[in-house]
Design a protein around this motif. Structure first.
Motif, PDB file in Angstrom:
ATOM      1  N   VAL A 125      41.990  21.898  98.589  1.00  0.00           N
ATOM      2  CA  VAL A 125      42.516  20.634  98.079  1.00  0.00           C
ATOM      3  C   VAL A 125      41.365  19.891  97.406  1.00  0.00           C
ATOM      4  O   VAL A 125      40.282  19.764  97.986  1.00  0.00           O
ATOM      5  CB  VAL A 125      43.116  19.783  99.221  1.00  0.00           C
ATOM      6  N   SER A 126      41.582  19.383  96.204  1.00  0.00           N
ATOM      7  CA  SER A 126      40.498  18.751  95.457  1.00  0.00           C
ATOM      8  C   SER A 126      40.006  17.478  96.156  1.00  0.00           C
ATOM      9  O   SER A 126      40.703  16.870  96.966  1.00  0.00           O
ATOM     10  CB  SER A 126      40.953  18.421  94.035  1.00  0.00           C
ATOM     11  N   ASP A 127      38.786  17.069  95.804  1.00  0.00           N
ATOM     12  CA  ASP A 127      38.144  15.931  96.462  1.00  0.00           C
ATOM     13  C   ASP A 127      38.756  14.582  96.090  1.00  0.00           C
ATOM     14  O   ASP A 127      38.608  13.604  96.832  1.00  0.00           O
ATOM     15  CB  ASP A 127      36.651  15.890  96.105  1.00  0.00           C
ATOM     16  N   ASP A 128      39.430  14.487  94.956  1.00  0.00           N
ATOM     17  CA  ASP A 128      39.851  13.178  94.445  1.00  0.00           C
ATOM     18  C   ASP A 128      41.004  12.569  95.222  1.00  0.00           C
ATOM     19  O   ASP A 128      41.179  11.349  95.222  1.00  0.00           O
ATOM     20  CB  ASP A 128      40.238  13.294  92.968  1.00  0.00           C
ATOM     21  N   GLY A 129      41.830  13.385  95.865  1.00  0.00           N
ATOM     22  CA  GLY A 129      42.968  12.852  96.617  1.00  0.00           C
ATOM     23  C   GLY A 129      43.764  13.975  97.242  1.00  0.00           C
ATOM     24  O   GLY A 129      43.629  15.139  96.865  1.00  0.00           O
ATOM     25  N   GLY A 130      44.600  13.629  98.230  1.00  0.00           N
ATOM     26  CA  GLY A 130      45.363  14.629  98.952  1.00  0.00           C
ATOM     27  C   GLY A 130      46.540  15.181  98.168  1.00  0.00           C
ATOM     28  O   GLY A 130      46.949  14.640  97.133  1.00  0.00           O
ATOM     29  N   TYR A 156      54.126   1.133  96.180  1.00  0.00           N
ATOM     30  CA  TYR A 156      54.112   2.452  95.553  1.00  0.00           C
ATOM     31  C   TYR A 156      52.797   3.196  95.837  1.00  0.00           C
ATOM     32  O   TYR A 156      52.386   4.064  95.073  1.00  0.00           O
ATOM     33  CB  TYR A 156      54.317   2.320  94.043  1.00  0.00           C
ATOM     34  N   LEU A 157      52.164   2.846  96.955  1.00  0.00           N
ATOM     35  CA  LEU A 157      50.901   3.462  97.319  1.00  0.00           C
ATOM     36  C   LEU A 157      51.127   4.856  97.894  1.00  0.00           C
ATOM     37  O   LEU A 157      52.130   5.118  98.542  1.00  0.00           O
ATOM     38  CB  LEU A 157      50.163   2.595  98.335  1.00  0.00           C
ATOM     39  N   PHE A 158      50.156   5.732  97.666  1.00  0.00           N
ATOM     40  CA  PHE A 158      50.176   7.065  98.259  1.00  0.00           C
ATOM     41  C   PHE A 158      49.048   7.147  99.266  1.00  0.00           C
ATOM     42  O   PHE A 158      47.892   6.857  98.961  1.00  0.00           O
ATOM     43  CB  PHE A 158      49.994   8.139  97.178  1.00  0.00           C
ATOM     44  N   ASN A 159      49.371   7.536 100.496  1.00  0.00           N
ATOM     45  CA  ASN A 159      48.372   7.647 101.549  1.00  0.00           C
ATOM     46  C   ASN A 159      48.674   8.892 102.360  1.00  0.00           C
ATOM     47  O   ASN A 159      49.562   8.882 103.215  1.00  0.00           O
ATOM     48  CB  ASN A 159      48.384   6.408 102.449  1.00  0.00           C
ATOM     49  N   ASN A 160      47.962   9.966 102.086  1.00  0.00           N
ATOM     50  CA  ASN A 160      48.215  11.238 102.751  1.00  0.00           C
ATOM     51  C   ASN A 160      47.413  11.329 104.045  1.00  0.00           C
ATOM     52  O   ASN A 160      46.236  11.665 104.035  1.00  0.00           O
ATOM     53  CB  ASN A 160      47.864  12.406 101.818  1.00  0.00           C
ATOM     54  N   ASN A 161      48.061  11.009 105.161  1.00  0.00           N
ATOM     55  CA  ASN A 161      47.441  11.117 106.480  1.00  0.00           C
ATOM     56  C   ASN A 161      46.151  10.308 106.613  1.00  0.00           C
ATOM     57  O   ASN A 161      45.221  10.702 107.303  1.00  0.00           O
ATOM     58  CB  ASN A 161      47.139  12.585 106.813  1.00  0.00           C
ATOM     59  N   GLY A 162      46.074   9.163 105.973  1.00  0.00           N
ATOM     60  CA  GLY A 162      44.888   8.325 106.090  1.00  0.00           C
ATOM     61  C   GLY A 162      43.661   8.884 105.410  1.00  0.00           C
ATOM     62  O   GLY A 162      42.549   8.432 105.646  1.00  0.00           O
ATOM     63  N   ALA A 178      54.425   9.836 101.045  1.00  0.00           N
ATOM     64  CA  ALA A 178      53.753   9.303 102.224  1.00  0.00           C
ATOM     65  C   ALA A 178      52.988   8.037 101.852  1.00  0.00           C
ATOM     66  O   ALA A 178      52.209   8.028 100.906  1.00  0.00           O
ATOM     67  CB  ALA A 178      52.800  10.354 102.800  1.00  0.00           C
ATOM     68  N   GLY A 179      53.233   6.959 102.594  1.00  0.00           N
ATOM     69  CA  GLY A 179      52.590   5.685 102.315  1.00  0.00           C
ATOM     70  C   GLY A 179      53.428   4.744 101.480  1.00  0.00           C
ATOM     71  O   GLY A 179      53.196   3.530 101.480  1.00  0.00           O
ATOM     72  N   GLY A 180      54.418   5.271 100.761  1.00  0.00           N
ATOM     73  CA  GLY A 180      55.248   4.432  99.908  1.00  0.00           C
ATOM     74  C   GLY A 180      56.302   3.675 100.697  1.00  0.00           C
ATOM     75  O   GLY A 180      57.017   4.264 101.504  1.00  0.00           O
TER      76      GLY A 180
END
Length: 444
Positions: free
Chosen positions: A309-314, A269-275, A195-197
């Motif tokens: 889900v950890s705080d650092d990323g989705g 190559y960015l990752f963006n999980n639902n904003g 997602a985001g890529g």
């Protein structure tokens, strides 16, 4: 939408080559004797009501699927071939109710739905002892680190190779490399992404093992690497405790650890999980655990669980939805929170969920099943103004009925309805209904 002629030609050539080799090896081989062939029909009505004033979607389509699964030739090493043909026909979209995003049916050059789309694929296979290898374009993995999606008119398929070995009792070893995917609403293959890529990768390597410690306990470990996007470890435990006649307690524990790989975090190559929020924007950095407990008594099943889900990323999974508008969107993952509308997998999210289901066979109505589920997530990290944590919830209902006898034996009907409310998240509030009719005829 154009067809991928190169992929189609390669599949046909592979099919012809493998057929020639296998048939020449044994005139009376089990290649033909053990073959299976079926045709499946799926009629699908999809209604997505955007409650926040955005574009609604209402579409109706018909899908046909032909599967030929050969046996294996005789000898120490047996060879075989699987062939799959898929056709989708758009029946109705309603004026203005087909968004130009290829989410349900492909779009034509003017943004309207195409009349039909199709694809043909083949997978060669070989078997030695209790080990089986497959290579082709019709793979549909169902693994903790990759789940092929079959939630629309036509299924998602993958191209690459897989090996499954059961040479050691109570152990199943799986390894492989996938290079391309074909989306549910497409005739064309793409590379693999997240997602985001907007760039893709042609290398998804994976391996894992299922260990049946006892007949009631299974332990799992899997590793996967989507080149230039992420590396992921998975640990799983499934235990079923028999309590008495028609009564049991099931424990299902899942843990994922995902990290950035290669070019991840750079443009394309960015990752963006639902904003959602990420400690390092665009990079994969996640730990997710999930615990589910199911008590079954007769036809009743009550499941309760929690996911963190950890705080650092989705949470991350293979998802081609942001690639060129090729109908590649729509991806599944191995967590209960992969629900009708939303995923509940963004950074920091704590989700409590439950489901009650009933199998009416216990009341003398075999083939009828129903369930209702509720999910509530909070503590979602946000990049919105002020950075306040967000909340969301969803209710899902499902009814399935499959005719058990008579001329229409096997004809199935499914009704699914989801209600999602985001509470200020970037996902619009939605009500979604799906009505699906399935029938498969086996003629070999």
């Amino acid at each position: 939408m154009k067809n991928n002629n190169k992929s189609l030609s390669a599949s046909i050539a592979l099919a012809g080559l493998t057929m020639g080799v296998t048939l020449s090896q044994a005139a009376h081989a089990a290649f033909l004797e053990d073959s299976k062939a079926s045709v499946s029909a799926r009629n699908f009505y999809y209604d997505n009501d955007n409650r926040e004033g955005g574009a609604d979607q209402r579409e109706w389509a018909q899908g046909f699927r032909l599967d030929y699964l050969s046996g294996f030739t005789e000898g120490a090493v047996g060879f075989g071939l699987d062939v799959q043909a898929l056709v989708g026909i758009h029946l109705d979209g309603g004026k203005g109710l087909h968004p130009d995003n290829n989410s349900f049916t492909p779009s034509d050059s003017d943004g309207s739905a195409v009349d039909q789309w199709s694809r043909l694929g083949a997978t060669a296979k070989a078997r030695f002892s209790r080990t089986e290898a497959r290579y082709g374009s019709t793979l549909a993995p169902n693994l903790p680190i990759l789940v092929a999606n079959d939630a629309r008119v036509l299924p998602q398929t993958f191209e690459g190779g897989m090996i499954t070995s059961k040479e050691i009792d109570n152990f199943t070893f799986i390894a492989g490399q996938l290079e391309h995917a074909t989306g549910r609403a497409s005739s064309n293959r793409t590379g693999l992404s997240v997602a985001g890529g907007t760039e893709d990768s042609n290398q998804f390597r994976f391996g894992g093992v299922d260990w049946n410690v006892t007949k009631d306990l299974t332990l799992q470990y899997y590793y996967s690497n989507l080149e230039d996007f992420y590396k992921q470890h998975f640990l799983g435990l499934v235990h079923v405790l028999p309590i008495g006649d028609d009564q049991s307690f099931k424990t299902d524990l899942r843990y994922f650890d995902s990290r950035s790989d290669g070019a991840n975090g750079t443009a394309g190559y960015l990752f963006n999980n639902n904003g959602g929020y990420a400690r390092t924007p665009g990079e994969v950095d996640n730990k997710t655990w999930s615990a589910m407990f199911t008590y079954t008594l007769g036809g009743n099943a009550l499941m309760l669980g929690h996911q963190r889900v950890s705080d650092d990323g989705g949470f991350v999974w293979v998802n081609q939805g942001n690639l060129a508008n090729e109908g590649a969107g729509g991806a599944s993952f191995y967590l209960f929170t992969d629900s009708v509308i939303n995923q509940f997998a963004r950074a920091g999210e704590n989700t409590t969920f439950g489901q009650y289901s009933y199998d009416f066979a216990a009341m003398g109505v075999p083939g009828l099943k129903a369930s209702v589920a509720y999910l509530h997530g909070d503590d979602i990290k946000s990049v919105a103004a002020g950075g306040a944590d967000q909340k969301e919830w969803e209710t899902d209902m499902r009814v399935d009925y499959v005719i058990q006898t008579g001329a229409l034996k096997g004809f199935g009907t499914t009704v699914r309805h989801g209600t999602y409310r985001g509470g200020g998240t970037n996902i619009p509030d939605q009500d979604q209904t799906r009505l699906i009719f399935n029938y498969t005829y086996n003629f070999m």
